[in-house]
Each structure stands twice: as C-alpha cells, then as structure tokens.
Design an enzyme around this catalytic site. Structure first.
Site, PDB file in Angstrom:
ATOM      1  N   ALA A 153      32.553  43.418  36.373  1.00  0.00           N
ATOM      2  CA  ALA A 153      32.835  44.727  36.969  1.00  0.00           C
ATOM      3  C   ALA A 153      34.262  44.780  37.511  1.00  0.00           C
ATOM      4  CB  ALA A 153      31.833  45.014  38.084  1.00  0.00           C
ATOM      5  N   CYS A 154      34.942  45.906  37.235  1.00  0.00           N
ATOM      6  CA  CYS A 154      36.339  46.035  37.648  1.00  0.00           C
ATOM      7  C   CYS A 154      36.493  46.745  38.988  1.00  0.00           C
ATOM      8  CB  CYS A 154      37.132  46.787  36.581  1.00  0.00           C
ATOM      9  SG  CYS A 154      36.638  48.519  36.361  1.00  0.00           S
ATOM     10  N   GLN A 155      35.443  47.418  39.465  1.00  0.00           N
ATOM     11  CA  GLN A 155      35.571  48.241  40.672  1.00  0.00           C
ATOM     12  C   GLN A 155      36.067  47.466  41.896  1.00  0.00           C
ATOM     13  OE1 GLN A 155      33.006  48.246  38.620  1.00  0.00           O
ATOM     14  NE2 GLN A 155      32.341  50.334  38.134  1.00  0.00           N
TER      15      GLN A 155
ATOM     16  N   TYR B  68      38.409  45.480  42.076  1.00  0.00           N
ATOM     17  CA  TYR B  68      39.818  45.110  41.951  1.00  0.00           C
ATOM     18  C   TYR B  68      40.724  46.263  41.515  1.00  0.00           C
ATOM     19  CZ  TYR B  68      36.723  41.166  41.126  1.00  0.00           C
ATOM     20  OH  TYR B  68      35.667  40.284  41.193  1.00  0.00           O
ATOM     21  N   THR B  69      40.155  47.387  41.094  1.00  0.00           N
ATOM     22  CA  THR B  69      40.972  48.450  40.538  1.00  0.00           C
ATOM     23  C   THR B  69      41.747  49.206  41.607  1.00  0.00           C
ATOM     24  OG1 THR B  69      40.935  50.487  39.242  1.00  0.00           O
ATOM     25  CG2 THR B  69      38.992  50.028  40.589  1.00  0.00           C
TER      26      THR B  69
END
Length: 379
Positions: free
Chosen positions: A76-78, A80-81
């Site tokens: 999941a990128c959330q 770090y975005t």
C-alpha cells in the site's frame, strides 16, 4: 525456472512483467485482500494462483512450502504518498502487513535457509524519504542481501506517462548487480549500463488511444457540472502530445493530481477558450460552461490506460490477453488500474535483477561483458 510469489497482487501487473521478462519464471502464489482485484486476477491467471488473504496473517511455515526464488511486492502506498497529508509511514496501520513480512516472515525463512534469492519492491516516490525505506534496506542487508534502489518513470522508456516510482531490488550477497556501486547508498534514476542520455523520447499519446465513435466519446465526456466547478484544475493534454500525468485510483472521481484528460479538438487554443469561459462566468452567464464544449474534453478510457500501463501491448496486433470479468464497474476498473504498476518499467527491472554475476569473477568482467549484459536486459 524461477518460482515467484506476488504480494499485494492487485490485477497482476508484477505477474505480467515477470512473464514478459527474459527469464523463464512462474508465479506460484499471489496474495491480495481486495475481492474484485482477486476476481480479475483469477480470470487472467487461473483460479489456483491467487489467494484472498490478509497478508499480515501469513506465516513462514506457510510460505516455506513454496520454496520461492523471488518475491514481488507492491505494498500500500497511502502511508508514504505526498497526496496524503496524514501519511504516517511505518506507523500507519496499512503498513502493518509489509512490516510483518519484513520483520517476522523473512527472518524466519532466512534462519531456515529457505528465503528468496531475489526481491522486487515497488512504491510511490515518497517511499524513499520514509522511515520504512530505511528500515527495509537495513533489514535486508542484515539478512545478507545486496540492495539496488531506483526512481524511474515510464517517460524514460518512451511511454507518454509521468509515473515516478521507487523501486528496490535485492539479491543474496553472493550475487551482484552489474554496473551498480553497492558501497554507496544512492538511488539511481536510470538502470545501470542504460545511461540517462540513452532514454527514448516519449511516443505520442494517439498511439495509445481508442478509435471511438461519437456515442462512445460522449460516454467519457467530462460533465458540465465538473467543468463548471473544477475545470481550471484539470491537466489537459492533446492526442498529439507526448506526456500525461500520473493516473491514480481516484481517476474520474477526483480532479487535481488524479490524471490527465484529453482535449480532442487539437486545433483550439485551450487557454483562450478557458479565458472566455472565465470571463463569461464573472459576468454572470449561467450557460458559460457551454463555451468549453468546443474543446471536446474527455477522460481516458480504461482500455487506453491499460495500454499506457503496458498491461496490454499497444504495439502488436495480437488479441488482447487481459480481460475484465463480467460485472466489474467502470469506477472499479479505474481504481484497479490506478493501483497497478507500469509493466514495461518493471519488466526491465526484472531483467536487470535476474542477471546473475558472481563476485568471484568481477575482476574478469570485461567491457565486452558489460555490453552483453546491457543488450540482454534492454530487450
């Protein structure tokens, strides 16, 4: 035959990149929690590969049976975005499953000498500044891996889409990365032996577009309601253009930084038309938004995005080998594509990752050998 496990598999972008690489390989198991993504994966790769599971519950005992050579991960990128102002990095609950794999499962497999020889991790560019990245690199090195890190965008490889992503490659320390200085902790913006100046100029977007009739065009038209309120925030591109912004899971649901839209009337000056629209708005014209109709603004279709992501090959006449199962909504298609990877970029990285060169012969590695290596993973 390289045996791989795909974590956070989505619709199988990493699987597809591996299948297109120069190395004979097979994905023996894939894990994802999303039921619609798992359904899409099953239709495209068969019912015996994907497992709908909470990755934070996986155990070393369960994974050891696969005897995997390669782990492919797109967590999941959330956390770090930069689009998430509340991003918490490793302390974010959505990072828990990735931490579990790195802190618990991988060390236990290493203790049993059944850990993967290779790893590939993909995430948003913001991952490079996170505490998770430092923890990941440190842990891998402690477990005996060499690590190579990259920030790459499809634009470098001739694809007209800006999607900067962080990639980490790891291989056990008896293997090395050709042309990569492992003594330095730097993140490269090119693949070694493929110099930055060798980057290919992006192709025109029109090579990726559908041939749509008027009825189909109308179904992807940006609504007057959205244009009236948010039109000034869109990134508008032309079919003859050579760039588009990063497409996210919120495409068509969000406006700013969610992806570009197309202006089909290329001959018109976008700025002038919008200036006329704004002037009419300020004068109180309730029908001002109709001034934008001449631009014929529309969203990219899912099939066009599949080509930009190289999930389907835009440059062959072979039938499309990617299919959507019945019942998947348009919104879900955009969400699943936006969560996926650019298959062509990952394919090149896998080719680089799986080129083995032992440290023992490093002193005998000649310039001709470097040329051979470069040619082998650029194809």
């Amino acid at each position: 035959m390289v045996r791989a496990i795909e974590f956070y598999s989505g619709i199988g972008g990493l699987h597809l990149a591996l299948s297109r690489s120069q190395t004979p390989a097979t994905v023996i198991a894939a894990y994802d929690w999303d039921p619609i993504a798992s359904q899409v994966y099953t239709v495209n790769y068969g019912p015996n590969v994907i497992h709908k599971a909470d990755i934070s519950t996986l155990t070393a005992a369960r994974l050891s049976h696969f005897q995997a050579d390669l782990w492919l991960l797109s967590p999941a990128c959330q956390p770090y975005t930069i689009l998430n102002p509340d991003a918490k990095g490793a302390s974010d609950p959505r990072a828990r499953s990735f931490l579990h794999l790195i802190d618990n499962v991988l060390p236990q497999l290493a203790a049993q000498q059944v850990h993967p020889r290779y790893m590939l991790v993909e995430n948003v560019a913001g991952f490079q500044d996170s505490d998770m990245r430092h923890h990941l690199v440190s842990t891998l090195k402690q477990l005996g891996y060499n690590v190579a890190e990259f920030n790459l965008t499809p634009l470098q490889f001739g694809i007209p889409n800006s999607r900067l992503r962080y990639y980490l490659l790891a291989k056990l320390s008896r293997l090395r990365f050709p042309g990569y200085d492992e003594s330095r902790s730097n993140i490269l913006d090119y693949i070694p032996s493929q110099c930055p100046e060798m980057s290919v100029a992006p192709r025109c977007l029109n090579q990726y577009l559908d041939e749509l009739d008027d009825e189909s065009l109308a179904s992807f038209k940006v609504s007057d309601r959205v244009l009236e309120k948010w039109g000034r925030l869109f990134d508008i591109v032309l079919p003859s253009g050579t760039r588009s912004c990063c497409f996210t899971r919120g495409y068509t649901q969000l406006v700013e930084r969610a992806g570009s839209i197309l202006q089909m009337s290329e001959q018109l000056d976008t700025t002038r038309v919008f200036d006329e629209f704004f002037a009419a708005q300020r004068s109180g014209d309730e029908q001002a938004v109709r001034l934008l109709n001449c631009l014929r603004l529309r969203y990219f279709t899912p099939s066009e995005l599949l080509r930009l992501f190289h999930i389907t090959d835009p440059f062959t006449n072979t039938p499309c080998d990617f299919v959507w199962p019945p019942g998947v909504s348009l919104k879900s298609k955009y969400r699943l594509i936006g969560n996926s990877v650019n298959v062509e970029v990952v394919r090149r990285l896998i080719n680089y990752l799986l080129i083995e060169e032992s440290r023992e012969v490093s002193s005998d590695f000649t310039p001709a050998d470097h040329v051979a290596v470069e040619q082998s993973y650029q194809h």
